[in-house]
Design an enzyme around this catalytic site. Structure first.
Site: not given
Ligand code: CAA
Length: 254
Positions: A19, A97, A101, A154-155, A157, A160, A191
């Site tokens: 990866g 890993g 999400d 994390q919202f 996750q 994870y 991060g």
């Molecule tokens: N805080 C509050 N609300 C949040 C939010 C947050 N951080 N993120 C999304 N929302 C809310 C949106 O505003 C929306 O609300 P409404 O319906 O009221 O408009 C709702 O969540 C949408 O949720 P859905 O279930 O419809 O799904 P989505 O398709 O929008 O996706 C999610 C949701 C998958 C969580 C997407 O927001 C996302 O990908 N978030 C980032 C997750 C993230 O940081 N992942 C890290 C990946 S990389 C990694 O993991 C490596 C590492 O170690 C750092």
């Protein structure tokens, strides 16, 4: 202090080694003189020859074994094959890993299990294959790659974050078991790093996350790998049970 091995006599197994972060870890360990085997996922088979060629052109010959490390038998087989190539493992980096999400209300049991298996069960399976021998030989370096999101949540996750927080619990417990045998166990918690994993986040969501990073940008994989290489060095024997954050200031703790 007993005499330390020279890097040229050392060997390393890096799970998730094919990866983005894993590749840099393999490269930096190989550059330090270690012989390295990377474990990757069977779905990557097609791109491995090119991956190995690119590393080889950079002066790093890294062996590869492919297996689903969330599966106990497959993981044991891959670790056996890696140990057959290397003869022993002085270093194990658990960097395998995945993410699946979803908001908790939408998260399926399959998404939960897939992440716990790949990210946490794999640590058990792969460490099981080397820890007793490291203790018997009186030297070992185990580094578990967790995440800032295992520290702060994390919202989207729950799976994870649970797996990554679990990795550090594993680190602290095993560090106590390995300490008197010269085996250190540490966690590195990156991060947001520029990888295909973060590239899969919706651009507008990612933008919002990057805006919260005090350093003002994502990390490069090499910035994570250099901390791993430091922890794997023979001279790093007094650091154990630690969780080293490499997150651009996104989460700070005492
Ligand atoms: N805080 C509050 N609300 C949040 C939010 C947050 N951080 N993120 C999304 N929302 C809310 C949106 O505003 C929306 O609300 P409404 O319906 O009221 O408009 C709702 O969540 C949408 O949720 P859905 O279930 O419809 O799904 P989505 O398709 O929008 O996706 C999610 C949701 C998958 C969580 C997407 O927001 C996302 O990908 N978030 C980032 C997750 C993230 O940081 N992942 C890290 C990946 S990389 C990694 O993991 C490596 C590492 O170690 C750092």
């Amino acid at each position: 202090m007993t005499s330390l091995p020279s890097p040229a006599s050392m060997t390393a197994i890096v799970t998730g080694g094919t990866g983005a972060i894993g590749t840099e870890i393999c490269r930096q360990l190989a550059a330090a003189g270690l012989r390295v085997v990377a474990l990757g996922h069977p779905s990557e088979a097609e791109r491995i020859p090119q991956w190995q060629r690119a590393l080889s052109e950079a002066g790093c010959d890294v062996g590869v074994e492919l297996a689903d490390l969330g599966d106990a038998e497959a993981a044991a087989g891959a670790m056996r094959a890696a140990l057959d190539r290397l003869g022993k493992a002085d270093v194990l980096v658990n960097a395998a890993g995945i993410t699946r999400d979803a908001r908790f209300v939408k998260m399926t049991l399959d998404q939960w299990r897939a992440v716990l298996a790949s990210n946490l069960d794999s640590v058990f399976h792969c460490t099981k294959a080397v820890f007793a021998d490291m203790c018997a030989r009186g030297f070992g370096r185990i580094v578990n790659i967790a995440s800032v999101n295992g520290q702060r949540g994390q919202f989207g996750q729950t799976n994870y974050a649970a797996a990554k927080a679990g990795m550090h619990g594993f680190t602290m417990a095993l560090a106590q078991e390995g300490a008197r045998f010269g085996v250190t166990v540490n966690t590195v918690s990156p991060g947001y790093v520029r990888t295909p994993m973060t590239a899969a986040i919706k651009p507008e969501v990612l933008q919002g996350i990057v805006a919260q990073i005090p350093v003002g940008r994502m990390a490069e994989p090499a910035e994570i790998a250099r901390v791993v290489a430091f922890l794997c060095a023979p001279e790093s024997g007094y650091i154990t049970g630690a969780n080293i954050a490499v997150n651009g200031g996104l989460y700070m703790s005492a």
